[in-house]
Design a protein around this motif. Structure first.
Motif, PDB file in Angstrom:
ATOM      1  N   ARG A  69       4.835 -17.162  -0.730  1.00 41.07           N
ATOM      2  CA  ARG A  69       4.950 -16.258   0.422  1.00 41.07           C
ATOM      3  C   ARG A  69       5.341 -14.859  -0.023  1.00 41.07           C
ATOM      4  O   ARG A  69       4.776 -13.860   0.451  1.00 41.07           O
ATOM      5  CB  ARG A  69       5.990 -16.795   1.413  1.00 41.07           C
ATOM      6  N   SER A  70       6.299 -14.783  -0.951  1.00 40.02           N
ATOM      7  CA  SER A  70       6.750 -13.475  -1.436  1.00 40.02           C
ATOM      8  C   SER A  70       5.623 -12.733  -2.149  1.00 40.02           C
ATOM      9  O   SER A  70       5.420 -11.526  -1.954  1.00 40.02           O
ATOM     10  CB  SER A  70       7.945 -13.645  -2.383  1.00 40.02           C
ATOM     11  N   VAL A  71       4.884 -13.474  -2.992  1.00 40.58           N
ATOM     12  CA  VAL A  71       3.784 -12.854  -3.734  1.00 40.58           C
ATOM     13  C   VAL A  71       2.701 -12.353  -2.791  1.00 40.58           C
ATOM     14  O   VAL A  71       2.212 -11.221  -2.909  1.00 40.58           O
ATOM     15  CB  VAL A  71       3.186 -13.855  -4.746  1.00 40.58           C
ATOM     16  N   LEU A  72       2.322 -13.164  -1.813  1.00 38.78           N
ATOM     17  CA  LEU A  72       1.254 -12.791  -0.879  1.00 38.78           C
ATOM     18  C   LEU A  72       1.696 -11.627   0.004  1.00 38.78           C
ATOM     19  O   LEU A  72       0.893 -10.724   0.295  1.00 38.78           O
ATOM     20  CB  LEU A  72       0.856 -13.993  -0.031  1.00 38.78           C
ATOM     21  N   ASP A  73       2.959 -11.625   0.436  1.00 38.30           N
ATOM     22  CA  ASP A  73       3.459 -10.505   1.236  1.00 38.30           C
ATOM     23  C   ASP A  73       3.425  -9.212   0.424  1.00 38.30           C
ATOM     24  O   ASP A  73       3.039  -8.153   0.935  1.00 38.30           O
ATOM     25  CB  ASP A  73       4.888 -10.780   1.715  1.00 38.30           C
ATOM     26  N   ALA A  74       3.826  -9.303  -0.844  1.00 40.93           N
ATOM     27  CA  ALA A  74       3.822  -8.112  -1.705  1.00 40.93           C
ATOM     28  C   ALA A  74       2.400  -7.598  -1.914  1.00 40.93           C
ATOM     29  O   ALA A  74       2.152  -6.389  -1.899  1.00 40.93           O
ATOM     30  CB  ALA A  74       4.462  -8.436  -3.052  1.00 40.93           C
ATOM     31  N   MET A  75       1.449  -8.517  -2.072  1.00 44.49           N
ATOM     32  CA  MET A  75       0.059  -8.112  -2.282  1.00 44.49           C
ATOM     33  C   MET A  75      -0.503  -7.442  -1.033  1.00 44.49           C
ATOM     34  O   MET A  75      -1.273  -6.482  -1.118  1.00 44.49           O
ATOM     35  CB  MET A  75      -0.784  -9.317  -2.682  1.00 44.49           C
ATOM     36  N   ARG A  76      -0.114  -7.957   0.140  1.00 43.09           N
ATOM     37  CA  ARG A  76      -0.570  -7.305   1.376  1.00 43.09           C
ATOM     38  C   ARG A  76       0.016  -5.902   1.502  1.00 43.09           C
ATOM     39  O   ARG A  76      -0.664  -4.974   1.953  1.00 43.09           O
ATOM     40  CB  ARG A  76      -0.183  -8.169   2.582  1.00 43.09           C
ATOM     41  N   GLU A  77       1.277  -5.739   1.122  1.00 47.11           N
ATOM     42  CA  GLU A  77       1.898  -4.415   1.169  1.00 47.11           C
ATOM     43  C   GLU A  77       1.187  -3.453   0.223  1.00 47.11           C
ATOM     44  O   GLU A  77       0.957  -2.287   0.555  1.00 47.11           O
ATOM     45  CB  GLU A  77       3.379  -4.517   0.799  1.00 47.11           C
ATOM     46  N   ILE A  78       0.867  -3.931  -0.975  1.00 45.06           N
ATOM     47  CA  ILE A  78       0.162  -3.088  -1.942  1.00 45.06           C
ATOM     48  C   ILE A  78      -1.206  -2.678  -1.397  1.00 45.06           C
ATOM     49  O   ILE A  78      -1.621  -1.517  -1.515  1.00 45.06           O
ATOM     50  CB  ILE A  78       0.010  -3.827  -3.284  1.00 45.06           C
ATOM     51  N   SER A  79      -1.897  -3.613  -0.797  1.00 43.85           N
ATOM     52  CA  SER A  79      -3.214  -3.310  -0.228  1.00 43.85           C
ATOM     53  C   SER A  79      -3.100  -2.251   0.861  1.00 43.85           C
ATOM     54  O   SER A  79      -3.916  -1.321   0.947  1.00 43.85           O
ATOM     55  CB  SER A  79      -3.851  -4.582   0.345  1.00 43.85           C
ATOM     56  N   GLN A  80      -2.044  -2.370   1.698  1.00 45.63           N
ATOM     57  CA  GLN A  80      -1.851  -1.389   2.755  1.00 45.63           C
ATOM     58  C   GLN A  80      -1.504  -0.026   2.187  1.00 45.63           C
ATOM     59  O   GLN A  80      -1.976   1.006   2.669  1.00 45.63           O
ATOM     60  CB  GLN A  80      -0.744  -1.854   3.710  1.00 45.63           C
ATOM     61  N   LEU A  81      -0.679  -0.018   1.136  1.00 45.63           N
ATOM     62  CA  LEU A  81      -0.330   1.244   0.490  1.00 45.63           C
ATOM     63  C   LEU A  81      -1.554   1.946  -0.065  1.00 45.63           C
ATOM     64  O   LEU A  81      -1.710   3.161   0.051  1.00 45.63           O
ATOM     65  CB  LEU A  81       0.684   0.998  -0.631  1.00 45.63           C
ATOM     66  N   LEU A  82      -2.452   1.170  -0.659  1.00 48.07           N
ATOM     67  CA  LEU A  82      -3.665   1.752  -1.221  1.00 48.07           C
ATOM     68  C   LEU A  82      -4.563   2.306  -0.122  1.00 48.07           C
ATOM     69  O   LEU A  82      -5.177   3.368  -0.282  1.00 48.07           O
ATOM     70  CB  LEU A  82      -4.413   0.710  -2.050  1.00 48.07           C
ATOM     71  N   GLU A  83      -4.638   1.608   0.985  1.00 50.97           N
ATOM     72  CA  GLU A  83      -5.427   2.099   2.113  1.00 50.97           C
ATOM     73  C   GLU A  83      -4.825   3.387   2.668  1.00 50.97           C
ATOM     74  O   GLU A  83      -5.529   4.347   2.964  1.00 50.97           O
ATOM     75  CB  GLU A  83      -5.496   1.035   3.212  1.00 50.97           C
ATOM     76  N   ASP A  84      -3.484   3.395   2.809  1.00 46.38           N
ATOM     77  CA  ASP A  84      -2.818   4.593   3.328  1.00 46.38           C
ATOM     78  C   ASP A  84      -2.980   5.764   2.376  1.00 46.38           C
ATOM     79  O   ASP A  84      -3.091   6.916   2.796  1.00 46.38           O
ATOM     80  CB  ASP A  84      -1.329   4.310   3.546  1.00 46.38           C
ATOM     81  N   ALA A  85      -2.976   5.457   1.066  1.00 51.87           N
ATOM     82  CA  ALA A  85      -3.109   6.533   0.083  1.00 51.87           C
ATOM     83  C   ALA A  85      -4.430   7.263   0.246  1.00 51.87           C
ATOM     84  O   ALA A  85      -4.519   8.471   0.053  1.00 51.87           O
ATOM     85  CB  ALA A  85      -2.987   5.966  -1.325  1.00 51.87           C
ATOM     86  N   LYS A  86      -5.471   6.513   0.603  1.00 56.25           N
ATOM     87  CA  LYS A  86      -6.781   7.136   0.777  1.00 56.25           C
ATOM     88  C   LYS A  86      -6.762   8.142   1.918  1.00 56.25           C
ATOM     89  O   LYS A  86      -7.533   9.087   1.951  1.00 56.25           O
ATOM     90  CB  LYS A  86      -7.828   6.064   1.055  1.00 56.25           C
ATOM     91  N   GLU A  87      -5.854   7.944   2.863  1.00 61.02           N
ATOM     92  CA  GLU A  87      -5.782   8.822   4.027  1.00 61.02           C
ATOM     93  C   GLU A  87      -4.605   9.788   3.937  1.00 61.02           C
ATOM     94  O   GLU A  87      -4.293  10.479   4.889  1.00 61.02           O
ATOM     95  CB  GLU A  87      -5.653   7.973   5.296  1.00 61.02           C
TER      96      GLU A  87
END
Length: 296
Positions: A69-87
């Motif tokens: 759960r911790s790993v998957l939550d962290a990966m989702r946060e990273i994915s969101q950060l990368l998406e936000d970075a594009k904007e």
């Protein structure tokens, strides 16, 4: 170890059965069972007790579940950060502003930037010039709004705008009767100015205007902002100068008058290290330059 197997394992534990988990994952029960079996082979441990209904985890499986759960939550946060970075909507920018610019267009640019990028982390500090240049060099601030061009290696500097000075007079001064004051009329006055290092272009502009008016200025050095200088004027220590953006500020005991013949002005700049900025820092620099060079 594939992420999809971790997701399948977490879904299975949450659902409590293969049928329910398979439906949530939009796969067949045999396919889910195969993924769990491969995951157990990867880790070398039995994770699921298949003899119970609903299914339960083994002791090792329970600990593995929480780690997944911790790993998957962290990966989702990273994915969101990368998406936000594009904007350019994530990250932070630490802005240092000399006190003189807190009532000018750079301050308004900071406010409009926060409205445009509400998710960005923006911090602002009012810092004296010498200290602000040090903090920019050391990396304590990302962007510096100054009245000088710092002589730092690899730093980028852009002039934002120039602004004419007004003269700040004590209330009741004979020159208060004039709408405009020439430098020649300041011949006998003590001129309160900040240190040249803090505002070399503005300082030199005043000195040059005095010389053009036929006299050498009787200057008094003072620390602090334009408002601090106005306080000294109110105390009868002389007259000072302030950019026209201060016209709407009216400290007690002083009046502002337009300066003419010749004019004197100061120049605001923005400085940053390009390689140190994240997407928010770069977005702020672009925004500040666009706002201030067009609005002044």
């Amino acid at each position: 170890m594939e992420t999809r197997r971790l997701e399948a394992f977490v879904a299975l534990v949450d659902a409590g059965g293969f049928r329910q988990a398979a439906e949530e994952l939009f796969i067949t029960q045999p396919a889910l069972s195969q993924q769990i079996a491969r995951l157990e082979k990867d880790v070398g441990l039995q994770l699921i007790d298949r003899t119970t209904r609903p299914i339960t985890t083994t002791e090792a499986g329970r600990e593995f579940y929480f780690r997944c759960r911790s790993v998957l939550d962290a990966m989702r946060e990273i994915s969101q950060l990368l998406e936000d970075a594009k904007e350019a909507q994530f990250g932070r920018v630490r802005i240092g502003v000399v006190p003189a610019m807190l009532f000018a267009s750079p301050a308004r640019a900071i406010r409009s930037f926060q409205s445009r990028f509400p998710e960005a982390e923006v911090s602002v500090r009012s810092i004296a010039t010498s200290r602000l240049i040090e903090e920019l060099e050391q990396g304590s601030v990302d962007v510096a709004v100054l009245l000088t061009r710092p002589d730092l290696k690899e730093v980028s500097v852009v002039d934002l705008f120039s602004e004419d000075y007004m003269v700040c007079l004590p209330s009741g001064h004979p020159l208060e009767a004039f709408e405009e004051v020439s430098f020649a009329q300041l011949r006998e006055e003590r001129l309160i100015q900040g240190l040249r290092a803090a505002n070399p272009m503005g300082f030199d502009s005043v000195v040059s205007a005095c010389m053009n008016a036929g006299f050498s200025p009787n200057s008094v050095s003072a620390f602090g902002s334009y408002l601090d200088h106005a306080g000294l004027v109110s105390a009868g220590m002389g007259v000072s100068f302030a950019p026209e953006s201060f016209a709407h500020l009216q400290p007690n005991g002083v009046v502002y008058r337009k300066l003419v013949k010749p004019r004197a002005s100061m120049t605001a700049t923005v400085s940053w290290y390009p390689r140190r900025l994240d997407s928010v820092g770069r977005a702020f620099v672009d925004h500040c330059i666009a706002e201030c060079t067009t609005g002044g």
